[in-house]
Design an enzyme around this catalytic site. Structure first.
Site, PDB file in Angstrom:
ATOM      1  N   GLY A  11       1.213  -1.594  -0.080  1.00  9.07           N
ATOM      2  CA  GLY A  11      -0.472  -0.083  -0.012  1.00  9.07           C
ATOM      3  C   GLY A  11       1.094   1.570   0.292  1.00  9.07           C
ATOM      4  O   GLY A  11       1.937   1.350  -0.119  1.00  9.07           O
ATOM      5  N   GLY A  37      -4.017  -3.163  -2.081  1.00  9.24           N
ATOM      6  CA  GLY A  37      -2.936  -2.727  -2.037  1.00  9.24           C
ATOM      7  C   GLY A  37      -2.190  -2.868  -3.767  1.00  9.24           C
ATOM      8  O   GLY A  37      -2.821  -3.612  -4.658  1.00  9.24           O
ATOM      9  N   SER A  76      -5.250  -2.487   6.272  1.00  4.64           N
ATOM     10  CA  SER A  76      -7.029  -1.834   6.333  1.00  4.64           C
ATOM     11  C   SER A  76      -6.800  -1.383   4.940  1.00  4.64           C
ATOM     12  O   SER A  76      -6.175  -0.276   4.329  1.00  4.64           O
ATOM     13  CB  SER A  76      -6.940  -1.438   7.154  1.00  4.64           C
ATOM     14  OG  SER A  76      -8.167  -0.405   7.031  1.00  4.64           O
ATOM     15  N   TYR A 146     -14.753   1.521   9.251  1.00  8.90           N
ATOM     16  CA  TYR A 146     -13.696   2.096   9.432  1.00  8.90           C
ATOM     17  C   TYR A 146     -13.319   2.549  10.379  1.00  8.90           C
ATOM     18  O   TYR A 146     -12.035   1.679  11.071  1.00  8.90           O
ATOM     19  CB  TYR A 146     -13.200   3.143   8.158  1.00  8.90           C
ATOM     20  CG  TYR A 146     -11.925   3.002   8.120  1.00  8.90           C
ATOM     21  CD1 TYR A 146     -10.507   2.296   7.981  1.00  8.90           C
ATOM     22  CD2 TYR A 146     -11.636   4.753   8.499  1.00  8.90           C
ATOM     23  CE1 TYR A 146      -9.124   2.523   7.878  1.00  8.90           C
ATOM     24  CE2 TYR A 146     -10.409   5.017   9.040  1.00  8.90           C
ATOM     25  CZ  TYR A 146      -9.487   4.404   8.307  1.00  8.90           C
ATOM     26  OH  TYR A 146      -7.691   4.080   8.028  1.00  8.90           O
ATOM     27  N   TYR A 160      -3.419  -6.943  25.252  1.00 10.40           N
ATOM     28  CA  TYR A 160      -2.315  -7.474  24.901  1.00 10.40           C
ATOM     29  C   TYR A 160      -1.399  -6.715  25.982  1.00 10.40           C
ATOM     30  O   TYR A 160      -0.315  -7.523  26.189  1.00 10.40           O
ATOM     31  CB  TYR A 160      -2.553  -7.911  23.455  1.00 10.40           C
ATOM     32  CG  TYR A 160      -2.803  -9.288  22.827  1.00 10.40           C
ATOM     33  CD1 TYR A 160      -1.323 -10.007  22.560  1.00 10.40           C
ATOM     34  CD2 TYR A 160      -3.991  -9.437  22.686  1.00 10.40           C
ATOM     35  CE1 TYR A 160      -2.438 -11.198  22.463  1.00 10.40           C
ATOM     36  CE2 TYR A 160      -4.418 -10.007  22.192  1.00 10.40           C
ATOM     37  CZ  TYR A 160      -3.844 -12.056  21.692  1.00 10.40           C
ATOM     38  OH  TYR A 160      -4.062 -12.410  21.456  1.00 10.40           O
TER      39      TYR A 160
END
Length: 328
Positions: A11, A37, A76, A146, A160
Site C-alpha cells: 500500500g 495494495g 487496512s 472503518y 495485549y
C-alpha cells in the site's frame, strides 16, 4: 540483523515503510493480500536479499518462519471508496487481522506498532484533537466500519499490552499524502490533482469550510519510526497541524497545477468530519518529532509524481474486483 514484518506492505504507507526499514539496515518481510495494495509500489525491492514478500490476508492465520523483532500492522483499506465497497473486510482486518498480528507478536517476542487513525475521533467536538479525546463516532453510519474497526484495534492492542505485557505502540495517523497514492482512491488530495490533470472542475463536498491537515509521507514515516523505537505505549497523534479549509485547498491545487478550472460544490457525505487538526504535543515531547515539509514542498513533489504517471492511469477507473473479498 533485526527483522521486521510490515503488513499492508504494497500500500501507500506500507511501501514507504518498507523503503525506510531497508534503508535502516533491517531485513523486511512484506505481507499484503493486494485487495487495495499494488505490487508496483514495492517491485523495486524484490531484487534485494533483505526483502521478502508474502501474498496473504492477515484476517486469516499468519505464519512467518524465523525470528521477528518488530511488526508494523498497516493492513487496512484507508479510503472511503474502499471501505464503503468492502465494509466486512474492513472490519475483519481491523479485528481478526489485528488479533492475528498481536498473537504473532506474542509468539515471536516482537514489539508491534499498529496503525490507527484520526478517524477514531469521528466528527470531533474538541479542536485540535488530543489523544485524551474519546471521539464522536457514529457506529452504524457508513464510516462506522472503518472508524469502529480502528477503535477496536486500539482496545485489542492495549489489552495485549496490559494482560500479556506485550510491547505495543499505537500511532494515530492524520491525513497523509505523497507519491504512490492511488489517483482514484476517493481521498481529497489525489481527487483534486486528478481532476486538475484531466481538465475537470474540482469537486468540493459541502460548502468547503470543513478543514483538513495534510502531512507529507516522509514526515509521517519518520514519526512512525521514532514511535516504534520509543518506550511509549499509549496512542500518539502523528500529523501536520497546519490546518486548511477544503475550499482554500482546492484553490491551492488550481494554483499549483496552473489550470483554470472552476470549483463546484456537492452535498457533504454523511458523517464526514468537519474539522481535522492534530495536537502533536506528545509527538514533540516524547519523540522529538514534528513535520519538516511545508504543504507547498510536499504538494510539489506529489504533483510531479502524478504528472509522471502514464496517461491511462489518469483516466482509469478503480479496477479492483472487490466481489471475491466480500462474500463473507
Amino acid at each position: 540483523m533485526a527483522r521486521v514484518l510490515i503488513t499492508g506492505a504494497a500500500g501507500f504507507l506500507g511501501s514507504h515503510l518498507c523503503d525506510r526499514f531497508i534503508a535502516e539496515g533491517f531485513d523486511v518481510v512484506g505481507m499484503d493480500n493486494l485487495i487495495t495494495g499494488d505490487l508496483k509500489n514495492i517491485e523495486h525491492l524484490f531484487k534485494l536479499k533483505q526483502f521478502e514478500f508474502y501474498e496473504h490476508d492477515v484476517s486469516k492465520f499468519i505464519h512467518v518462519p524465523g525470528k521477528l523483532d518488530y511488526i508494523l500492522h498497516f493492513a487496512s483499506p484507508a479510503s472511503p471508496i474502499d471501505y464503503l465497497k468492502i465494509p466486512i473486510q474492513t472490519l475483519k482486518v481491523g479485528s481478526l487481522g489485528t488479533h492475528n498480528c498481536l498473537g504473532l507478536a506474542l509468539e515471536k517476542g516482537a514489539r508491534i506498532l499498529v496503525a490507527s487513525t484520526s478517524e477514531v475521533y469521528g466528527d470531533p467536538h474538541v479542536h485540535p484533537q488530543t489523544e485524551e479525546y474519546w471521539g464522536n463516532v457514529n457506529p452504524v453510519g457508513p464510516r462506522g466500519v472503518y472508524d469502529e474497526a480502528k477503535r477496536f484495534q486500539e482496545a485489542m492492542t492495549m489489552a495485549y499490552h496490559t494482560f500479556h505485557g506485550l510491547e505495543t505502540r499505537i500511532v494515530r495517523i492524520f491525513n497523509t499524502y505523497g507519491p504512490r497514492m492511488r489517483l482514484n482512491d476517493g481521498r481529497v488530495l489525489p481527487a483534486f490533482i486528478g481532476q486538475a490533470l484531466r481538465g475537470e472542475d474540482l469537486t468540493v463536498f459541502g460548502d468547503g469550510s470543513q478543514t483538513r491537515s495534510f502531512c507529507y509521507v516522509d514526515d509521517l514515516v519518520e514519526g512512525i519510526y521514532r514511535l516504534l523505537m520509543s518506550d511509549y505505549a499509549q496512542p500518539v497523534n502523528v500529523g501536520n497541524p497546519d490546518e486548511i479549509t477544503i475550499g482554500d485547498f482546492a484553490e491551492e491545487i488550481i494554483k499549483l497545477t496552473g489550470t483554470n478550472q472552476k470549483v463546484i460544490y456537492k452535498d457533504l457525505p454523511k458523517d464526514d468530519p468537519t474539522q481535522r487538526q492534530p495536537d502533536i504535543t506528545k509527538a514533540r515531547e516524547i519523540l522529538g518529532w514534528e513535520p519538516k515539509f511545508s504543504r507547498a514542498e510536499g504538494l510539489k513533489l506529489t504533483y510531479e509524481y502524478f504528472k509522471s504517471l502514464p496517461e491511462d492511469e489518469l483516466y482509469k477507473k478503480e479496477h479492483k474486483d472487490f466481489k471475491k473479498y466480500s462474500r463473507h
